[in-house]
Design an enzyme around this catalytic site. Sequence first.
Site, PDB file in Angstrom:
ATOM      1  N   GLN A  86       0.820  -1.221   0.000  1.00  0.00           N
ATOM      2  CA  GLN A  86       0.000   0.000   0.000  1.00  0.00           C
ATOM      3  C   GLN A  86       0.853   1.269   0.000  1.00  0.00           C
ATOM      4  O   GLN A  86       0.595   2.195   0.771  1.00  0.00           O
ATOM      5  CB  GLN A  86      -0.932   0.025   1.219  1.00  0.00           C
ATOM      6  CG  GLN A  86      -2.049  -0.990   1.144  1.00  0.00           C
ATOM      7  CD  GLN A  86      -3.155  -0.720   2.160  1.00  0.00           C
ATOM      8  OE1 GLN A  86      -2.911  -0.200   3.233  1.00  0.00           O
ATOM      9  NE2 GLN A  86      -4.385  -1.082   1.809  1.00  0.00           N
ATOM     10  N   TYR A 117      -1.639   4.063  -0.891  1.00  0.00           N
ATOM     11  CA  TYR A 117      -2.630   4.353   0.164  1.00  0.00           C
ATOM     12  C   TYR A 117      -1.933   4.934   1.403  1.00  0.00           C
ATOM     13  O   TYR A 117      -2.414   5.912   1.985  1.00  0.00           O
ATOM     14  CB  TYR A 117      -3.355   3.048   0.502  1.00  0.00           C
ATOM     15  CG  TYR A 117      -4.502   3.168   1.478  1.00  0.00           C
ATOM     16  CD1 TYR A 117      -5.755   3.645   1.074  1.00  0.00           C
ATOM     17  CD2 TYR A 117      -4.356   2.759   2.799  1.00  0.00           C
ATOM     18  CE1 TYR A 117      -6.815   3.720   1.972  1.00  0.00           C
ATOM     19  CE2 TYR A 117      -5.412   2.824   3.696  1.00  0.00           C
ATOM     20  CZ  TYR A 117      -6.639   3.303   3.275  1.00  0.00           C
ATOM     21  OH  TYR A 117      -7.688   3.369   4.171  1.00  0.00           O
TER      22      TYR A 117
HETATM   23  N1  LIG Z   1     -12.602  -0.118   6.399  1.00  0.00           N
HETATM   24  C1  LIG Z   1     -11.449   0.005   6.998  1.00  0.00           C
HETATM   25  O1  LIG Z   1     -10.930  -0.950   7.587  1.00  0.00           O
HETATM   26  C2  LIG Z   1     -10.719   1.334   6.996  1.00  0.00           C
HETATM   27  C3  LIG Z   1      -9.558   1.431   7.781  1.00  0.00           C
HETATM   28  C4  LIG Z   1      -8.882   2.646   7.834  1.00  0.00           C
HETATM   29  C5  LIG Z   1      -9.331   3.719   7.100  1.00  0.00           C
HETATM   30  N2  LIG Z   1     -10.450   3.604   6.333  1.00  0.00           N
HETATM   31  C6  LIG Z   1     -10.883   4.783   5.584  1.00  0.00           C
HETATM   32  O2  LIG Z   1     -12.227   5.085   5.941  1.00  0.00           O
HETATM   33  C7  LIG Z   1     -12.894   5.659   4.815  1.00  0.00           C
HETATM   34  C8  LIG Z   1     -14.176   4.890   4.541  1.00  0.00           C
HETATM   35  O3  LIG Z   1     -13.836   3.541   4.287  1.00  0.00           O
HETATM   36  P1  LIG Z   1     -14.955   2.404   4.110  1.00  0.00           P
HETATM   37  O4  LIG Z   1     -14.327   1.129   4.518  1.00  0.00           O
HETATM   38  O5  LIG Z   1     -16.225   2.824   4.727  1.00  0.00           O
HETATM   39  O6  LIG Z   1     -15.083   2.416   2.508  1.00  0.00           O
HETATM   40  P2  LIG Z   1     -16.239   1.790   1.558  1.00  0.00           P
HETATM   41  O7  LIG Z   1     -17.136   0.899   2.341  1.00  0.00           O
HETATM   42  O8  LIG Z   1     -15.497   1.234   0.387  1.00  0.00           O
HETATM   43  O9  LIG Z   1     -17.059   3.105   1.114  1.00  0.00           O
HETATM   44  C9  LIG Z   1     -16.380   4.115   0.429  1.00  0.00           C
HETATM   45  C10 LIG Z   1     -17.307   5.277   0.168  1.00  0.00           C
HETATM   46  O10 LIG Z   1     -16.553   6.303  -0.515  1.00  0.00           O
HETATM   47  C11 LIG Z   1     -17.189   6.631  -1.739  1.00  0.00           C
HETATM   48  N3  LIG Z   1     -16.197   7.024  -2.742  1.00  0.00           N
HETATM   49  C12 LIG Z   1     -15.153   6.299  -3.214  1.00  0.00           C
HETATM   50  N4  LIG Z   1     -14.491   6.998  -4.151  1.00  0.00           N
HETATM   51  C13 LIG Z   1     -15.120   8.193  -4.277  1.00  0.00           C
HETATM   52  C14 LIG Z   1     -14.947   9.328  -5.105  1.00  0.00           C
HETATM   53  N5  LIG Z   1     -13.952   9.405  -6.004  1.00  0.00           N
HETATM   54  N6  LIG Z   1     -15.827  10.358  -4.992  1.00  0.00           N
HETATM   55  C15 LIG Z   1     -16.832  10.291  -4.102  1.00  0.00           C
HETATM   56  N7  LIG Z   1     -17.056   9.260  -3.276  1.00  0.00           N
HETATM   57  C16 LIG Z   1     -16.224   8.209  -3.377  1.00  0.00           C
HETATM   58  C17 LIG Z   1     -17.956   5.373  -2.126  1.00  0.00           C
HETATM   59  O11 LIG Z   1     -18.999   5.705  -3.055  1.00  0.00           O
HETATM   60  P3  LIG Z   1     -19.797   4.525  -3.851  1.00  0.00           P
HETATM   61  O12 LIG Z   1     -20.730   3.921  -2.819  1.00  0.00           O
HETATM   62  O13 LIG Z   1     -20.510   5.231  -4.934  1.00  0.00           O
HETATM   63  O14 LIG Z   1     -18.766   3.555  -4.313  1.00  0.00           O
HETATM   64  C18 LIG Z   1     -18.472   4.923  -0.757  1.00  0.00           C
HETATM   65  O15 LIG Z   1     -19.602   5.679  -0.387  1.00  0.00           O
HETATM   66  C19 LIG Z   1     -11.898   5.634   3.665  1.00  0.00           C
HETATM   67  O16 LIG Z   1     -11.240   6.882   3.558  1.00  0.00           O
HETATM   68  C20 LIG Z   1     -10.911   4.567   4.081  1.00  0.00           C
HETATM   69  O17 LIG Z   1      -9.657   4.759   3.485  1.00  0.00           O
HETATM   70  C21 LIG Z   1     -11.160   2.430   6.268  1.00  0.00           C
END
Ligand SMILES: NC(=O)c1ccc[n+]([C@@H]2O[C@H](COP(=O)([O-])OP(=O)(O)OC[C@H]3O[C@@H](n4cnc5c(N)ncnc54)[C@H](OP(=O)(O)O)[C@@H]3O)[C@@H](O)[C@H]2O)c1
Length: 241
Positions: free
Chosen positions: A144, A147
């Site tokens: 990553q 990322y």
């Molecule tokens: N899950 C984890 O373990 C984890 C850990 C650390 C940090 N994070 C961070 O937490 C945040 C949320 O993660 P998550 O796991 O909830 O992700 P997720 O379930 O994949 O959801 C991602 C969301 O972001 C939207 N998105 C992606 N690309 C976009 C763009 N270019 N413009 C506008 N919206 C966009 C998606 O829209 P669509 O629904 O239309 O695809 C979706 O609503 C992220 O920043 C991630 O890096 C997550």
Amino acid sequence: MARVALVTGGTRGIGAAVSQALQTAGYRVAATYAGNAEAAKAFMSRTGISSYQWDIGDFDACAIGVKSVESSLGPIDVLVNNAGIVRDATLHKMSRTQWDAVIRTNLDGAFNMCRQVIDGMRARRYGRIINISSINGQKGQFGQTNYSAAKAGELGFTRALALETARLGITVNAICPGYIHTEMLDAVPRDVLENSILPQIPVGRLGRPEEIARAVVFLAAEDAGFITGSTMSINGGQYMI
Ligand SMILES: NC(=O)c1ccc[n+]([C@@H]2O[C@H](COP(=O)([O-])OP(=O)(O)OC[C@H]3O[C@@H](n4cnc5c(N)ncnc54)[C@H](OP(=O)(O)O)[C@@H]3O)[C@@H](O)[C@H]2O)c1
């Protein structure tokens, strides 16, 4: 009048929990998404929270989108930069496309969105900006480089903007989630999750989106005005910093 909060990527995963927690806390909430209209529709009918589609990597789309939210709901006082993507590969196999996509969404997206709301927040001398970074921006993660760089970049961005806005009633903070149970984790192979990641989490389980949302509501509150430039780690004890 209730304050307005905008959550990018607010229709799924962590963002959906954040949108709902802010709604419960009394905010008028707008949630954005990139392209998954079906999930956004289901989210809207479940919560009554309005959703808006645009790509946060596109500066002009952010300008148009924010204007449209503000004309429906009013000035944005709380911005949660949550939307993010992964495109994992070790550096020797990573394509330029994978690098660009991750930097564009995770890091450019934070700039593109903050740039749209900052003038209004400065004029009103009030604002709360919360950037969702990652444990992997703090410690690095195999496969990553893109990322981890984007998420570490968000932490520097948070601190610099916090300095610029400290005297203006605007706070800027970051949250670094550890591994949270959302669809983003589908990109991690099951055996890697069970054999490599879970054993590293002292709490012994993945986090829940609601556990990140709780911290967002805390940082968004009016009486959190002395907390700025901070990074809150929420990772089940996996990385203590
Ligand atoms: N899950 C984890 O373990 C984890 C850990 C650390 C940090 N994070 C961070 O937490 C945040 C949320 O993660 P998550 O796991 O909830 O992700 P997720 O379930 O994949 O959801 C991602 C969301 O972001 C939207 N998105 C992606 N690309 C976009 C763009 N270019 N413009 C506008 N919206 C966009 C998606 O829209 P669509 O629904 O239309 O695809 C979706 O609503 C992220 O920043 C991630 O890096 C997550």
